[in-house]
Design an enzyme around this catalytic site. Structure first.
Site: not given
Length: 578
Positions: A2, A53
């Site tokens: 991220c 994820i």
């Protein structure tokens, strides 16, 4: 991966400031294209760009404790989050995100919880009860993080330099294994493993311990709620990752969602060593293999983008980052968001070819320690930012904390390259997976000589880069390099070329100071250049600069009976001691 951005204590909570934070956070959106989040409390801002994820549906950030007095923005994966939750049963969790445990661990333990985390991470946590904050980075620096200071006294944190370099005059890489505490007023190290002191260890080599610990490291990293694959160059490290992942995939939760067929990816120029070796390993393992081809011109055309995303002018990093950057774009187009990769093994086991010249086990061990400590500036930087440029996450099993501790406790006499005993580079690792009854890999792959990624994709790649740089940088320009670039002066035309591009994107002195320098041969540290007097005349990061070691060394005869190939065959015949 991220993207995170945090600005704390900026003495400005206006709408204009909020808009500026959003604008800067947008520079990180390639890292997390799935969702954006922003938490504002008075003059403190936590921004997040999410790559989903684990728990894609409810794990948006920033994350909070029960009453939202604690907010945290995280870039990373916490592999032991389920075990940690077991000890936090009095807490109420809002999401299934692996990162939510951070807010609750802080509630329970204050600042002394970071060592409990098993994973790769960079995070900033704001405690609104007293307006204090902490920031921390994982042990090795797999996950990038920068820290900066505004003229208004604010403290900034960002996943990439581009998000804070315009607004901070002073900034630097946040050191791996450290925590920043506003209460204590600075940085302190939280990661203090035994090997960090560089004292030579004496634990006997146990191949089964090495094997079992690495297998556990791979299994941890199969934690995913999205499609994934393995980067497979056909070299030892990536091949072992693929082999171990395949053995355990059927038993994993990921297989229930995405099936037990493992996807593998390889990139190279036409006819490159990696393409051939990668295909052979994929056929042996039975993976669904994806071969990606590029030309020298494709790579050259991408250089500016690569330098912008990877944020370096280091020659070896750019050489290797470019094919990885191109491959990641293709991987993302196939719907894959996470990959396993083989970084870290060469640093831990002394796998670079220059280790052939290590004079004794003490210097061998000290060099491996130096290499691991510098990984965040080189291979970790490349693996993370080359993939994150396209919203793909790279996980690196060799840099598992437990595995590093096991591998670095071995008496380095076992790691030394000993032709008389049939031990080539990384013999300790090769032997641990040399299983006659249930082979992990074919013998000739298990004992394939080390190829650096930038070499393995095709030798003409590096040669093409040098030719391109020679056309853009004159002899006069190089002679005057010390006047143009007095800090970390480039010594070659290729280095000069990369530096000019870097300065265009990142002109501040603080930016150039984030990039390491000093002499290197075949990826060595400056200290190891002293091992061979001839190396000072051939300072190139390519493995082919390891004269007398690499089978395709610069200026050497590439015959079938070259000494390194003979050594490789001898190693294949040496009985395993598992």
């Amino acid at each position: 991966m991220c993207g995170i951005l945090a600005v704390l204590g900026c003495v400005d909570n206006s709408q204009a400031k909020r808009s500026r934070i959003i604008e800067l956070s947008r520079r990180l959106r390639h890292r997390g294209p799935d969702w954006s989040g922003l938490h504002c409390y008075e003059d403190c801002y936590l921004a997040h760009e999410r790559l989903a994820i684990v728990d894609p549906t409810s794990g948006d950030q920033p994350l909070y404790n029960e009453d939202k007095t604690i907010a945290v923005t995280v870039n990373g994966e916490i592999y032991n989050h389920k075990a940690l939750r077991e000890n936090l049963k009095s807490h109420q969790f809002r999401t299934g995100s692996d990162c939510e445990v951070i807010a609750h661990l802080y509630e329970e333990h204050g600042e002394e919880f970071v060592d409990m985390l098993d994973g790769m991470f960079a995070f900033v946590l704001l405690d609104t009860r007293d307006k204090s904050f902490i920031a921390a980075r994982d042990a090795i620096g797999i996950t990038p993080l920068y820290i900066g200071w505004g003229l208004d006294g604010s403290v900034w944190f960002a996943s990439e330099m581009k998000a804070l370099s315009d607004d901070c005059e002073q900034f630097m890489c946040f050191p791996p294994g450290h925590i920043y505490s506003s209460k204590q007023g600075g940085l302190r190290r939280w990661y203090n493993p035994p090997w960090f002191s560089e004292v030579v260890p004496s634990t006997p080599y146990d191949p089964l311990v090495v094997r079992n610990t690495f297998e556990k490291a791979v299994i941890k990293r199969l934690m995913t709620d999205v499609p994934f694959g393995v980067l497979l160059s056909g070299g030892l490290d990536s091949s072992l990752v693929a082999s171990v992942a395949l053995r355990h995939l059927e038993k994993s939760e990921a297989a229930c969602q995405w099936g037990s067929k493992l996807h593998t990816f390889c990139i190279g120029l036409k006819g490159s060593p990696d393409l051939k070796a990668g295909r052979e390993v994929a056929d042996y393992l039975g993976t669904r293999h994806h071969e990606l081809h590029f030309t020298v011109q494709d790579g050259i055309d991408a250089i500016e983008e690569v330098i912008y995303h990877v944020e370096t002018y280091d020659v070896t990093t750019i050489r290797a980052s470019t094919p990885m950057f191109l491959m990641s774009r293709k991987i993302k187009s196939l719907g894959v968001k996470m990959v396993l990769s083989g970084e870290g093994s060469d640093e831990i086991f002394g796998g670079y070819l220059y280790f052939h010249k290590a004079p004794n086990k003490k210097e061998f061990h000290e060099e491996t320690c130096r290499k691991i400590k510098a990984l965040h500036q080189y291979d970790c930087l490349r693996a993370n930012k080359s993939t994150s440029a396209w919203g793909v996450e790279a996980r690196v099993p060799f840099l598992d904390k437990e595995f590093i501790n096991v591998a670095m406790s071995i008496d380095p006499e076992w790691k030394m390259i000993r032709p008389d005993l049939g031990r080539i580079e990384k013999w300790v690792l090769r032997n641990a997976f040399d299983d006659e009854k249930n082979p992990y890999l074919p013998k000739h792959i298990l004992y394939r000589q080390k190829e650096q990624f930038s070499d393995g994709v095709g030798y003409s790649w590096i040669d093409g880069l040098k030719d391109h740089a020679n056309k853009h940088v004159s002899e006069t320009m190089l002679m005057n390099a010390s006047f143009v670039f007095p800090d970390n002066t480039p010594l070659t035309k290729e280095a000069y070329y990369y530096r000019t591009i870097f300065e265009k994107f990142f002109p501040k002195s603080a930016a150039r100071a984030t990039v390491p320098g000093g002499p290197s041969v075949a990826c060595s540290t400056a200290k190891a250049v002293e091992w061979d007097a001839a190396w000072s005349q051939n300072l190139d990061p390519s493995g082919r600069a390891a004269l007398g070691v690499h089978v395709s060394a610069y200026g050497e005869d590439k015959t079938e009976d070259s000494r390194p190939e003979k050594l490789q065959k001898l190693a294949e015949k040496t009985p395993a001691i598992v």
